[in-house]
Design a protein around this motif. Sequence first.
Motif, PDB file in Angstrom:
ATOM      1  N   GLU A  14      27.358 -22.548   9.442  1.00  9.20           N
ATOM      2  CA  GLU A  14      26.157 -21.825   8.802  1.00  9.20           C
ATOM      3  C   GLU A  14      25.001 -21.554   9.741  1.00  9.20           C
ATOM      4  N   SER A  15      25.151 -22.077  10.878  1.00 13.96           N
ATOM      5  CA  SER A  15      23.892 -21.865  11.639  1.00 13.96           C
ATOM      6  C   SER A  15      24.131 -20.693  12.551  1.00 13.96           C
ATOM      7  N   GLU A  16      23.204 -20.093  13.137  1.00 17.37           N
ATOM      8  CA  GLU A  16      23.315 -18.733  14.276  1.00 17.37           C
ATOM      9  C   GLU A  16      22.514 -19.249  15.299  1.00 17.37           C
ATOM     10  N   LEU A  17      23.270 -18.822  16.338  1.00 15.63           N
ATOM     11  CA  LEU A  17      22.467 -19.041  17.599  1.00 15.63           C
ATOM     12  C   LEU A  17      22.475 -17.741  18.584  1.00 15.63           C
ATOM     13  N   LEU A  18      21.144 -17.126  18.712  1.00 18.15           N
ATOM     14  CA  LEU A  18      21.054 -15.675  19.357  1.00 18.15           C
ATOM     15  C   LEU A  18      20.346 -15.939  20.707  1.00 18.15           C
ATOM     16  N   VAL A  19      21.042 -15.422  21.858  1.00 16.11           N
ATOM     17  CA  VAL A  19      20.340 -15.417  23.052  1.00 16.11           C
ATOM     18  C   VAL A  19      19.932 -13.797  23.359  1.00 16.11           C
ATOM     19  N   VAL A  20      18.572 -13.784  23.348  1.00 16.36           N
ATOM     20  CA  VAL A  20      17.718 -12.419  23.746  1.00 16.36           C
ATOM     21  C   VAL A  20      17.369 -12.349  25.040  1.00 16.36           C
ATOM     22  N   THR A  21      18.039 -11.376  25.610  1.00 21.39           N
ATOM     23  CA  THR A  21      17.758 -11.074  27.128  1.00 21.39           C
ATOM     24  C   THR A  21      17.632  -9.439  27.508  1.00 21.39           C
ATOM     25  N   GLY A  22      17.690  -8.994  28.626  1.00 18.51           N
ATOM     26  CA  GLY A  22      17.614  -7.770  28.906  1.00 18.51           C
ATOM     27  C   GLY A  22      16.412  -7.313  29.789  1.00 18.51           C
ATOM     28  N   MET A  23      16.262  -6.139  30.049  1.00 15.03           N
ATOM     29  CA  MET A  23      15.516  -5.621  31.056  1.00 15.03           C
ATOM     30  C   MET A  23      13.911  -6.089  30.845  1.00 15.03           C
ATOM     31  N   SER A  24      13.043  -6.114  31.878  1.00 16.23           N
ATOM     32  CA  SER A  24      11.865  -6.233  31.808  1.00 16.23           C
ATOM     33  C   SER A  24      11.184  -5.033  31.136  1.00 16.23           C
ATOM     34  N   GLY A  25      10.330  -5.234  30.301  1.00 19.15           N
ATOM     35  CA  GLY A  25       9.688  -3.857  29.685  1.00 19.15           C
ATOM     36  C   GLY A  25      10.616  -3.535  28.618  1.00 19.15           C
ATOM     37  N   ALA A  26      11.669  -4.062  28.207  1.00 14.78           N
ATOM     38  CA  ALA A  26      12.489  -3.573  27.303  1.00 14.78           C
ATOM     39  C   ALA A  26      12.409  -3.721  25.733  1.00 14.78           C
ATOM     40  N   GLY A  27      11.349  -4.735  25.666  1.00 15.98           N
ATOM     41  CA  GLY A  27      10.962  -5.237  24.368  1.00 15.98           C
ATOM     42  C   GLY A  27      11.320  -6.516  23.903  1.00 15.98           C
ATOM     43  N   ARG A  28      11.677  -7.330  24.824  1.00 19.90           N
ATOM     44  CA  ARG A  28      12.080  -8.867  24.452  1.00 19.90           C
ATOM     45  C   ARG A  28      10.911  -9.559  23.598  1.00 19.90           C
ATOM     46  N   SER A  29       9.790  -9.449  23.843  1.00 21.31           N
ATOM     47  CA  SER A  29       8.617 -10.084  22.896  1.00 21.31           C
ATOM     48  C   SER A  29       8.481  -9.575  21.447  1.00 21.31           C
ATOM     49  N   THR A  30       8.808  -8.268  21.630  1.00 14.01           N
ATOM     50  CA  THR A  30       8.677  -7.603  20.215  1.00 14.01           C
ATOM     51  C   THR A  30       9.856  -7.988  19.295  1.00 14.01           C
ATOM     52  N   ALA A  31      11.106  -8.187  20.088  1.00 16.29           N
ATOM     53  CA  ALA A  31      12.288  -8.569  19.249  1.00 16.29           C
ATOM     54  C   ALA A  31      11.937  -9.928  18.661  1.00 16.29           C
ATOM     55  N   ALA A  32      11.742 -10.771  19.653  1.00 21.77           N
ATOM     56  CA  ALA A  32      11.281 -12.147  19.375  1.00 21.77           C
ATOM     57  C   ALA A  32      10.241 -12.317  18.057  1.00 21.77           C
ATOM     58  N   ASN A  33       9.186 -11.375  18.122  1.00 28.93           N
ATOM     59  CA  ASN A  33       8.161 -11.465  16.915  1.00 28.93           C
ATOM     60  C   ASN A  33       8.975 -11.103  15.867  1.00 28.93           C
ATOM     61  N   ALA A  34       9.891 -10.159  15.907  1.00 27.66           N
ATOM     62  CA  ALA A  34      10.502  -9.521  14.639  1.00 27.66           C
ATOM     63  C   ALA A  34      11.409 -10.767  13.947  1.00 27.66           C
ATOM     64  N   LEU A  35      12.033 -11.336  15.051  1.00 24.14           N
ATOM     65  CA  LEU A  35      13.045 -12.401  14.364  1.00 24.14           C
ATOM     66  C   LEU A  35      12.258 -13.435  13.619  1.00 24.14           C
ATOM     67  N   GLU A  36      10.928 -13.941  14.514  1.00 24.72           N
ATOM     68  CA  GLU A  36      10.063 -14.905  13.948  1.00 24.72           C
ATOM     69  C   GLU A  36       9.803 -14.564  12.566  1.00 24.72           C
ATOM     70  N   ASP A  37       9.242 -13.306  12.327  1.00 25.35           N
ATOM     71  CA  ASP A  37       8.859 -12.904  11.101  1.00 25.35           C
ATOM     72  C   ASP A  37       9.803 -13.149   9.984  1.00 25.35           C
TER      73      ASP A  37
END
Length: 299
Positions: A14-37
């Motif tokens: 029932e748990s989920e593990l998501l690894v977020v990565t990608g290009m610098s400048g592509a929006g990793r921090s924005t994605a992290a904030n949305a997930l946290e919200d």
Amino acid sequence: MTEVDGLQSVKPAESELLVVTGMSGAGRSTAANALEDHGWYVVENLPPLMLGTLTELVSRMPHSIPKLAVVIDVRSKELFQDIREALGNLRAAGVDYRVLFLEASDQALVQRFESGRRPHPLQEDGSILDGIAAERDVLRELRDASDVIVDTSKFNVHALATTITELFTEQGPIVLRLNVMSFGFKYGLPVDANFVADVRFIPNPHWVPQLRPHTGQDADVRDYVLGAHGTEDFLDRYVDALAPVIDGYRRENKHYATIAVGCTGGKHRSVAVTEELAKRLAKLPHVTVAAHHRDLGRE
């Protein structure tokens, strides 16, 4: 519970593990904030080799942290080797995870670095483009192995946050999310498409004066396109062809796919067919479907 080289596979279903990565400048921090919200426990800038240790610790309290997102920067070759090893260890231990890879076009990334007045972390004495090229080379293998690839080239922070929300905040186990996208061939193929259908075989409403100003979302154009010889047969056969693929994706634990439908300009035929295809695919079991139109209004 299984144990492989001392690493216990205790990540519950029932748990989920998501690894977020990608290009610098592509929006990793924005994605992290949305997930946290939306209730994800987010860890940013985690060294890749600590991924297994963190997963093991969190798995001991699955009800406290049912959704864990780990943002990892792997722009160096050394860190890439580390994450490949870490993900391999998780897979060997039976830990279920997904990888979200964020990318963007060279032009979009250059604009973002220039507007932020900061260099690309890998450009050294070269240009921003040199740094982007070096990073793409390092990340190519990881990108190809990712479960979800999101091209953020045309997104602002709000559009990216919305996309992340739609992808990763559904309650309960995520089945298969299908993104059915219309586009115009003259504007280029969608880089994130898993399937591309060419509907330029259908007569073009552009050449019908009373239809030309309208779009595939209007009833007169929709009726013209869907009523054309061959359209109904194409839709029937295409859905039949996709059904076993969708079943296979679910068996392989793939959660997201993009089906692109193209005509010349992305205004008439592809829009009407995309809307109808999305309706038909939505009737398949364990599937959620969203339709959008990349190039509508671009002319």
